[in-house]
Design a protein around this motif. Sequence first.
Motif, PDB file in Angstrom:
ATOM      1  N   GLY A   1       0.774  -1.221   0.000  1.00 43.97           N
ATOM      2  CA  GLY A   1       0.000   0.000   0.000  1.00 43.97           C
ATOM      3  C   GLY A   1       0.810   1.279   0.000  1.00 43.97           C
ATOM      4  N   GLU A   2       2.137   1.185   0.031  1.00 43.02           N
ATOM      5  CA  GLU A   2       2.949   2.396   0.114  1.00 43.02           C
ATOM      6  C   GLU A   2       3.229   2.993  -1.269  1.00 43.02           C
ATOM      7  OE1 GLU A   2       5.212   2.372   4.302  1.00 43.02           O
ATOM      8  OE2 GLU A   2       6.369   1.497   2.656  1.00 43.02           O
ATOM      9  N   GLN A   3       3.661   4.258  -1.232  1.00 40.52           N
ATOM     10  CA  GLN A   3       4.002   5.018  -2.438  1.00 40.52           C
ATOM     11  C   GLN A   3       5.521   5.117  -2.520  1.00 40.52           C
ATOM     12  OE1 GLN A   3       1.344   6.145  -4.466  1.00 40.52           O
ATOM     13  NE2 GLN A   3       0.190   4.919  -2.970  1.00 40.52           N
TER      14      GLN A   3
ATOM     15  N   VAL B   1       4.705  -3.404  -2.779  1.00 36.68           N
ATOM     16  CA  VAL B   1       3.585  -2.496  -2.511  1.00 36.68           C
ATOM     17  C   VAL B   1       2.242  -3.119  -2.870  1.00 36.68           C
ATOM     18  CG1 VAL B   1       5.048  -0.474  -2.840  1.00 36.68           C
ATOM     19  CG2 VAL B   1       3.659  -1.309  -4.762  1.00 36.68           C
TER      20      VAL B   1
ATOM     21  N   GLY C   1      -0.639  -0.257  -3.559  1.00 31.85           N
ATOM     22  CA  GLY C   1       0.426   0.736  -3.573  1.00 31.85           C
ATOM     23  C   GLY C   1       0.719   1.239  -4.965  1.00 31.85           C
TER      24      GLY C   1
END
Length: 248
Positions: free
Chosen positions: A61-63, A82, A86
């Motif tokens: 889920g991260e950028q 991700v 993400g």
Amino acid sequence: MTENTTHFGFKRVAAEEKAGLVRGVFDSVAEHYDIMNDLMSMGIHRIWKRIAVQLSNVRKGEQVLDLAGGTGDLTTLFEQRVGDEGNVVLADINAQMLRTGRNRLIDRGLVGNVQYTQVNAECLPFADGSFDCVCIAFGLRNVTDKDAALRSMYRVLKPGGRAIVLEFSHPIDPVTEKVYDFYSFNLLPKIGKWVAKDEDSYRYLAESIRMHPKQGELKAMMETAGFERCEYFNMTQGIVAVHRGYKL
């Protein structure tokens, strides 16, 4: 170093000329970049990159911003971490390298959560606090104003975000240094001539590594840019190092 000059390998050039000269190098080597990486490092660069990604602590889920992402090796690894929730931005200042990376990743089917953008690391065109992680691998040494690039990386990170700098560095023992120097200045340009038909570009790459700040110097530069809890991890006797810093 005067204000209006910088180094291009061992040469002194006008600061405004360096980006164009570096672009010429990577325009020349883009087609053979991946096979040359394998030959130059005997495949070890893949291990270095995996370790850098592990040290990034990137989660689902991260950028992520993959600066100087070239042909997309790091982007591929980050994308796996991700997941669908993400996003990874593959960014490079060089259009030919970016085109090569995009085509390669599209061929692999990575189309949903990967974007592509041509950027200058010294003045990133993203809003403050856009990314959980910014990574630049084997690219910082080619940036004209490294301090500006580090400040720009810091600005686009979210609080709690981290920067990863994977770069060729300086051997930590004299035996390794002597062997590495012989390889870099005698064998590497010849491999470039035989495989990529470009001896001069690979001679520049060897020179640019020697001009890059040493491990402790780069750590201090990151701290000056605002990063905290900065540390570095030597690999292959310091031939390569991963620097990590946090925006707290």
